[in-house]
Every structure is written in C-alpha cells, then in structure tokens.
Design an enzyme around this catalytic site. Structure first.
Site, short mmCIF file in Angstrom:
data_model
loop_
_atom_site.label_atom_id
_atom_site.label_comp_id
_atom_site.label_asym_id
_atom_site.label_seq_id
_atom_site.Cartn_x
_atom_site.Cartn_y
_atom_site.Cartn_z
N HIS A 180 -5.10 36.52 13.60
CA HIS A 180 -5.78 35.42 12.92
C HIS A 180 -6.63 35.91 11.74
CE1 HIS A 180 -9.30 36.27 15.63
NE2 HIS A 180 -10.00 35.79 14.61
N ASP A 240 -2.48 38.09 19.48
CA ASP A 240 -3.43 38.06 18.37
C ASP A 240 -3.67 39.45 17.80
OD1 ASP A 240 -5.04 36.68 16.56
OD2 ASP A 240 -6.86 37.13 17.69
N GLY A 251 -16.54 37.62 11.72
CA GLY A 251 -16.41 38.84 10.92
C GLY A 251 -16.15 40.05 11.78
N ASN A 252 -16.51 39.97 13.09
CA ASN A 252 -16.21 41.05 14.03
C ASN A 252 -14.74 41.06 14.44
OD1 ASN A 252 -19.41 41.00 15.23
ND2 ASN A 252 -18.34 42.95 15.18
N SER A 253 -14.04 39.96 14.23
CA SER A 253 -12.64 39.88 14.64
C SER A 253 -11.84 41.04 14.09
CB SER A 253 -12.01 38.58 14.13
OG SER A 253 -12.20 37.55 15.03
N LEU A 292 9.73 38.06 33.39
CA LEU A 292 10.22 37.94 34.77
C LEU A 292 11.24 36.83 34.89
CD1 LEU A 292 7.17 38.23 37.23
CD2 LEU A 292 9.18 39.70 37.14
N GLY A 293 11.02 35.76 34.13
CA GLY A 293 11.91 34.60 34.21
C GLY A 293 11.53 33.64 35.30
N VAL A 294 10.20 33.48 35.55
CA VAL A 294 9.75 32.54 36.58
C VAL A 294 8.90 31.44 35.96
CG1 VAL A 294 9.77 34.29 38.39
CG2 VAL A 294 7.65 33.87 37.13
N LEU A 297 2.72 28.78 39.15
CA LEU A 297 1.44 28.08 39.34
C LEU A 297 0.40 29.11 39.72
CD1 LEU A 297 -0.20 25.40 39.75
CD2 LEU A 297 0.53 25.50 42.15
#
Length: 509
Positions: free
Chosen positions: A139, A169, A248-250, A305-307, A310
């Site tokens: 970002h 990110d 600015g720390n990003s 994994l393809g799951v 929940l």
C-alpha cells in the site's frame, strides 16, 4: 539510628541485586554476533538471542540496534498521475491509519490532489541487500508511476518496482547502488510475547524515528487486507507491538535488540489516525518468502490446502454457522472443514468435511491466522503434515499443496495468462448499457490488482475499456486475443467514473 538503618536496609539489598544483574547482563549482551554480507536477504545467526523484559542492559542494546537499523531504513515517496491518484487509494490509507479528518478524507483527496511534481504519499522501506533491494508495503507503492527512495543520509534515487503482493501487503523495490547498509532477517517464529522490539521508520515526516516497545501478541488477524485492500487470498498473522507507529511508518522495520529484522510495520489500530497503543507488522519469515519469490520467479508462489473452513475460535462465526446449517458446533480452537475446492490436495489426502485441523507440521493451529501463516508461507508442490481431529480421534495425513489451478509446480511470468500479466479481468457490457451511453464497444474492468500495468495507467474496478491497441473489445477473450504473444507498447482507451475518455499505455510485461 538503628530504626533508620532497618528502614534503609531493604533498599540497599535491592540496589545490590539490581547492580549485579545489570553488570551480568552487560557482560552477557556485550558478545554480539557479526553478520557479514553472505547472500541476498540474509538470515541472522542461528545462535542469536532475544532480550527479555528484565534485561538490565536493554538501554545499551537499544542504542546498538538503533545504530544498526537507522541507516538501512529509507523514505519512499509515491508519485502518481492525477488520474491514478484517486480517492480509493486514500480510503485504503485511512483504513490502515484511521481518518484524522473525521470522514472527510475522500473529499479532501478530490479537492487537494497533489501536483505532479509532489508525492501523493510517503512511507518507509528497509534495505535488505547491499546492492539495493528494498522491502516495503504494497500500500506504500500502490498506484505509483514514480517511486523515489531517500536514504537516511539524504541521498536520493529513483527506484524500480520489482513486484508486489496485496495478499501480504509486501512489495520489493530496487535502486542502483552498491555497498549499502542493510538488515538481516531474524527468524520471526522465535519471538515471544513480552520481548523488546524497536520500530524504525519515517512517521509524520520525521525521518529516522526510533520507538521502543514489546511484542504484545503474535498471530493477529485483523481483517484489514481482505476488507479494504485488493487481496483475494489475504494472509494475516501480524506481530502486534506497542512500539509507537504512526502514518509514514508503513514499510519500516520492526527489529529485535540485535538490530535484526523481525517484521515489516504495516498498520495501526486507531480511531483517530494516530498511535493509540497497538501496531501490526508482517512477520519477517513471511516477508522474506514473498520477496524471494518475487525476485526469483517474478510472481508470488502460493500453495493452497484446498479447503473451505470455519474458524472455531470465532464465536460469532460459529454461532452464525450453527444457525444457518442447524449444527451444534462448539467454540474452541482449530479450523473446521466445511468443504473443499476444486483440485483439492487436502481432499485427495483423505481429509473430510467435519474434520478439525489442529496442527500443520509442528505449527499449532488455533485460529485462521495460524492456518493462513503456516500454509501461506509454502509453495505449490510443498508437502505438509496435517494433524486433525475426526469424531474425537486424532489423525495425520500428508497433503501436497497446489496452486489455485491445481498445479504443483512453480510458475514464472511467462506462464501467466494475459489477464494475469496486465493485472485485471473484464466483464462484457450489456447492449442496453452501450445504447444508453452511446458506446459501440466496451468491457468493464474488475479485480484490478494494485501495482499492475492496468492500475499504473489509472484504471480501477468498474472503468470501461473501449479499445486495446486501436481495436474494439467486447469480451475478455477479445482482450486476450489482441495481447496474446504481443510484445511492445500497449494502447488502452478507457472511460472513468465521470465519463471522461483517456488513452494511455504501458509496455507489455
């Protein structure tokens, strides 16, 4: 007199013990390790130790860590064209840092667009190799048509964006220089809650700022990348710290007391847009994997994994699932499998709906952030041992991870489809829409990736592309046919939200 001595005696004993602790700690931590230039994105020495909360020598270690880190942390200035510097980018920044303007950020962006010779935004970055590779946040560089890097000694460079990954990110940049100061990657799996850390960056325009705090939590999923970013499969397992982090720390460094990189500062949780106690950093192990992929393959290699799942630790999700499907699942820890995707490696390995994943390799899985981190740091073709619970009994199976298309091998940019290369997909316009708006052709852009070629020329979701290379387009297949095997400059004619028509271009990657 005796009464006075009795009162002072406890303080004297504490002072002696404290002094002895301080001397011992100073001697212990005085034997630091020296890390030479070994390879790209080097790792800290394996015998490196972390300072605990009770370390008497922590002040001296802060000085040493600061001296090591500050020269390797840079300012990144993001320059955007007026068409690409849109309110949506500002909205993302406001979500990461809050909106100190009380919801007027979008209005402010439209009214006070930065001139072309002024940066639209600024962030931080960390030099990770002596020849100029720099890691930062996605970002921080999003939407840029020019990126300027300023070192702590004020020397300035124009950077090349090597690649980005909205799902974590993370971005990788390169400047042309040699012999630069850089940071080694520490093993972020080894950090513990309560350990001292330093955040180094350029908050609020204050260059080379160092703040200290502790690791206040690990494996935090805060729902920021999927809800506001362009992440389609976000990986969130942030290191949480109370070291002061501000806008600015990003992209700046989170380091241990040896000055080794344990995370890339990414976000704060705030209602005002400024520091309120908690910051979040991408763990160095994940960040390193991402930049190594970008450097070696040009794209991020992501295993799945393809799951369908929940998170049993989330009581609201569990309650909602029970209500919808008339089940009686209990809140706890682990990931409950609700189904499988196509070409699922997990299903082929024998996992079933209703199984609860409790461990991947030696990594305990308590919530979705744990699963996201343990799998997200792997590549297609990697094998992982999955421990699960089925009807109260524990089992294990080995799963071969696959990419989203079911492949088990790594890919390069040459293997990508046209839409993957240019970073957008397209839906056809209805005939009614064409008639109402007087268009003879057009497709609607969707899933535009941040940092992609389409994004760089100012195209975002819901813009209408009329022509590509002077040819009308009415479907995604039209775009693919025109650009398949094409090399050279691409010309795109498109319409923005306000009905303004632009013609811009990029070089086909």
């Amino acid at each position: 007199m005796k009464s006075t001595l009795k009162k002072l005696l406890p303080f004297a004993v504490v002072g002696v013990i404290s002094g002895a602790t301080t001397v011992g700690a100073l001697q212990y931590f005085g034997h630091g390790s020296n890390n030479g230039d070994q390879s790209y994105f080097t790792t800290a020495a394996p015998n490196t130790s972390f300072a605990g909360m009770n370390t008497g020598a922590v002040g001296d270690d802060f000085v040493k860590a600061a001296k090591t880190t500050v020269p390797a942390v840079v300012t990144i200035k993001n320059y955007q064209s007026r068409t690409s510097s849109r309110a949506s980018e500002q909205d993302l920044f406001d979500f990461f840092f809050g909106d100190p303007f009380g919801g007027r950020g979008q209005q402010r962006q439209k009214q006070q667009q930065a001139p072309d010779n002024m940066p639209s935004g600024m962030g931080s970055g960390v030099i990770i190799s002596p020849d100029g590779y720099i890691i930062s946040n996605n970002h921080v560089v999003a939407g840029a048509n020019k990126l300027e890097v300023v070192l702590s000694n004020k020397k300035s460079y124009i950077a090349t964006l090597i690649g980005t990954d909205p799902n974590t990110d993370i971005s990788l940049l390169k400047i042309e220089e040699k012999g630069l100061p850089y940071l080694n990657f520490a093993n972020s799996d080894n950090i513990d809650v309560g350990q001292w850390v330093l955040a180094v960056g350029n908050p609020l325009g204050l260059n080379s700022t160092v703040t200290a705090g502790i690791v206040s939590a690990k494996g935090r999923g805060i729902g920021i990348l999927g809800s506001q970013g362009k992440a389609t499969n976000p990986i969130e397992s942030f290191i949480q710290t109370d070291a002061a982090i501000n806008p600015g720390n990003s992209g700046g460094a989170l380091v241990n007391t040896n000055g080794e990189l344990i995370g890339i500062n990414s976000a704060i949780q705030s209602t005002t847009g400024y520091y309120q106690g908690y910051g979040f950093a991408v763990p160095s192990n994940l960040a390193r994997k991402i930049v190594e992929d970008i450097k070696k393959f040009g794209i991020v290699q992501r295993g799945f994994l393809g799951v369908q799942s929940l998170d049993l630790s989330n009581d609201q999700l569990v309650t909602s699932y029970n209500k919808q499907f008339k089940t009686n699942l209990k809140v706890g820890s682990g990931i409950y499998i609700t189904g499988f995707g196509e070409n699922s490696g997990a299903e082929d390995a024998g996992l079933k709906k209703g199984d609860v994943i409790t461990k991947v390799d030696n990594y305990d899985i308590t919530d979705f952030a744990d699963l996201s981190m343990s799998i997200g740091s792997k590549r297609p073709g990697d094998k992982v041992q999955v421990t699960y619970s089925r009807n109260g009994k524990e089992g294990t199976t080995t799963v071969t991870l696959r990419d989203q298309k079911g492949g088990t091998s790594t890919r390069t940019k040459a293997d990508l489809s046209v839409t993957e290369k240019i970073g957008a997909e397209f839906d056809p316009l209805t005939e009614r829409f064409k008639t109402e708006y007087g268009l003879n052709s057009g497709v609607v852009a969707k899933n535009v990736s941040e940092g992609s070629e389409m994004a760089k020329i100012g195209i975002v979701d819901n813009y209408i592309i009329i022509e590509v290379n002077g040819k009308p387009v009415n479907s995604q297949k039209d775009v693919e046919k025109i650009l398949e095997k094409y090399q050279g400059n691409v010309q795109v004619k498109f319409v923005d939200d306000y009905g303004r028509i632009y013609t811009k271009g990029f070089k086909m990657p």
